[in-house]
Design an enzyme around this catalytic site. Structure first.
Site, PDB file in Angstrom:
ATOM      1  N   GLY A  50      15.385  29.595   3.720  1.00  0.00           N
ATOM      2  CA  GLY A  50      14.325  28.805   3.194  1.00  0.00           C
ATOM      3  C   GLY A  50      12.876  28.796   4.246  1.00  0.00           C
ATOM      4  N   GLU A 104      11.926  24.891  10.435  1.00  0.00           N
ATOM      5  CA  GLU A 104      12.898  24.637   9.252  1.00  0.00           C
ATOM      6  C   GLU A 104      11.667  24.493   8.210  1.00  0.00           C
ATOM      7  OE1 GLU A 104      15.504  24.281   7.922  1.00  0.00           O
ATOM      8  OE2 GLU A 104      16.588  22.662   8.592  1.00  0.00           O
ATOM      9  N   ASP A 108      16.008  17.388   5.112  1.00  0.00           N
ATOM     10  CA  ASP A 108      16.434  16.395   4.106  1.00  0.00           C
ATOM     11  C   ASP A 108      17.492  15.498   4.586  1.00  0.00           C
ATOM     12  OD1 ASP A 108      17.109  15.324   1.564  1.00  0.00           O
ATOM     13  OD2 ASP A 108      18.309  17.150   0.750  1.00  0.00           O
ATOM     14  N   GLY A 110      19.014  15.964   7.070  1.00  0.00           N
ATOM     15  CA  GLY A 110      19.146  16.160   8.630  1.00  0.00           C
ATOM     16  C   GLY A 110      20.064  16.644   9.099  1.00  0.00           C
ATOM     17  N   THR A 112      21.370  20.018   8.869  1.00  0.00           N
ATOM     18  CA  THR A 112      21.239  21.118   9.300  1.00  0.00           C
ATOM     19  C   THR A 112      20.514  21.095  10.929  1.00  0.00           C
ATOM     20  OG1 THR A 112      20.681  21.831   7.330  1.00  0.00           O
ATOM     21  CG2 THR A 112      19.853  23.426   8.850  1.00  0.00           C
ATOM     22  N   LYS A 136      11.925  14.753   4.494  1.00  0.00           N
ATOM     23  CA  LYS A 136      11.868  13.751   3.573  1.00  0.00           C
ATOM     24  C   LYS A 136      12.442  12.453   4.402  1.00  0.00           C
ATOM     25  CE  LYS A 136      13.622  16.786  -0.122  1.00  0.00           C
ATOM     26  NZ  LYS A 136      14.889  17.168  -1.079  1.00  0.00           N
ATOM     27  N   ASP A 164      14.245  27.343  -2.600  1.00  0.00           N
ATOM     28  CA  ASP A 164      15.167  27.814  -3.877  1.00  0.00           C
ATOM     29  C   ASP A 164      15.746  26.381  -4.547  1.00  0.00           C
ATOM     30  OD1 ASP A 164      16.995  27.628  -1.970  1.00  0.00           O
ATOM     31  OD2 ASP A 164      18.389  28.466  -3.404  1.00  0.00           O
TER      32      ASP A 164
HETATM   33  P1  IMP Z   1      19.737  19.086   5.382  1.00  0.00           P
HETATM   34  O1  IMP Z   1      20.749  19.559   6.040  1.00  0.00           O
HETATM   35  O2  IMP Z   1      20.131  18.031   4.469  1.00  0.00           O
HETATM   36  O3  IMP Z   1      18.546  18.342   6.194  1.00  0.00           O
HETATM   37  O4  IMP Z   1      19.016  20.013   4.632  1.00  0.00           O
HETATM   38  C1  IMP Z   1      18.298  21.107   4.855  1.00  0.00           C
HETATM   39  C2  IMP Z   1      18.325  22.239   3.878  1.00  0.00           C
HETATM   40  O5  IMP Z   1      18.824  21.888   2.551  1.00  0.00           O
HETATM   41  C3  IMP Z   1      17.183  22.831   4.076  1.00  0.00           C
HETATM   42  O6  IMP Z   1      16.721  23.766   4.750  1.00  0.00           O
HETATM   43  C4  IMP Z   1      16.851  23.652   2.457  1.00  0.00           C
HETATM   44  O7  IMP Z   1      17.416  24.991   2.670  1.00  0.00           O
HETATM   45  C5  IMP Z   1      17.599  22.785   1.584  1.00  0.00           C
HETATM   46  N1  IMP Z   1      16.972  21.771   0.924  1.00  0.00           N
HETATM   47  C6  IMP Z   1      16.780  20.243   1.276  1.00  0.00           C
HETATM   48  N2  IMP Z   1      15.777  19.615   0.221  1.00  0.00           N
HETATM   49  C7  IMP Z   1      15.447  20.528  -0.585  1.00  0.00           C
HETATM   50  C8  IMP Z   1      14.711  20.771  -1.733  1.00  0.00           C
HETATM   51  O8  IMP Z   1      14.039  19.694  -2.037  1.00  0.00           O
HETATM   52  N3  IMP Z   1      14.703  21.972  -2.180  1.00  0.00           N
HETATM   53  C9  IMP Z   1      15.245  23.265  -1.891  1.00  0.00           C
HETATM   54  N4  IMP Z   1      15.963  23.179  -0.868  1.00  0.00           N
HETATM   55  C10 IMP Z   1      16.179  22.057  -0.200  1.00  0.00           C
HETATM   56 MG    MG Z   2      16.835  25.584   5.121  1.00  0.00          MG
END
Ligand code: IMP
Ligand code: MG
Length: 180
Positions: A50, A104, A108, A110, A112, A136, A164
């Protein structure tokens, strides 16, 4: 008139235009150069897939000497909500004593970022800075300096500029928001 695109079963409307993204990316590049003014070099960790477009634009505007590393991070299994498990692969650099910049696409839940920080925590790094195209904030507890965040978003699902939906939409030059 706002245009609407369809990616598989979902419809998206334009949310952030390419020129608005460019303005934020330039500001972040400048803020990061200032942040790293006194260090010889940094090691960037770009989270694939991403963050590829944000990283390419950001890095080209920065003057700080850097080593570039990329790791594959996956937590979305093709849908619009994050799954619980984060897989990270592809670490190649030695990080001991290094100033790390994590690039990053979006923070979202967090998970990751937490997984990345977990990998780095025993490596005796000199410092760790996080930059993200989007965040977010209502969805996570990560403390990240606002000057290094492109756009703070409500909990919407977006595509474009690297992001994506089921691997589609990454090449869109702007950010598009799901309206379904
Ligand atoms: P987290 O681990 O929940 O913070 O998510 C992180 C990863 O989820 C990001 O690096 C994105 O690859 C994917 N992601 C989170 N939100 C979105 C979105 O709104 N659209 C597309 N990919 C997302
Ligand atoms: Mg990502």
């Amino acid at each position: 008139m706002s245009s609407i695109i369809r990616i598989q079963d979902l419809r998206f409307t334009e949310y952030v235009k390419p020129d608005e993204i460019a303005v934020r990316v330039s500001a972040i590049a400048k803020a990061l150069d200032e942040r790293f003014e006194s260090v010889d070099s940094i090691n960037t960790i770009i989270t694939l897939k991403g963050a590829f477009m944000f990283a390419a634009d950001l890095i080209r505007q920065m003057h700080t000497p850097m080593f570039i590393d990329m790791v594959k991070a996956s937590s979305y299994k093709g849908g619009v909500t994050s799954t619980g498990t984060v897989t990270l692969s592809g670490f190649t650099e030695e990080y001991e004593g290094k100033h790390i910049l994590i690039i990053e696409d979006i923070i979202d839940s967090g998970r990751t970022i937490h997984a990345l920080l977990d990998v780095l925590k025993d490596k005796n790094i000199a410092s760790c800075t996080i930059t993200a195209l989007c965040s977010k904030p209502s969805q996570h507890d990560i403390e990240i300096s606002q000057e290094f965040v492109g756009f703070e978003l409500p909990p919407v699902f977006i595509v474009g500029y690297g992001l994506d939906y089921r691997e589609m939409g990454r090449g869109l030059p702007g950010i598009w928001r799901c309206i379904d």
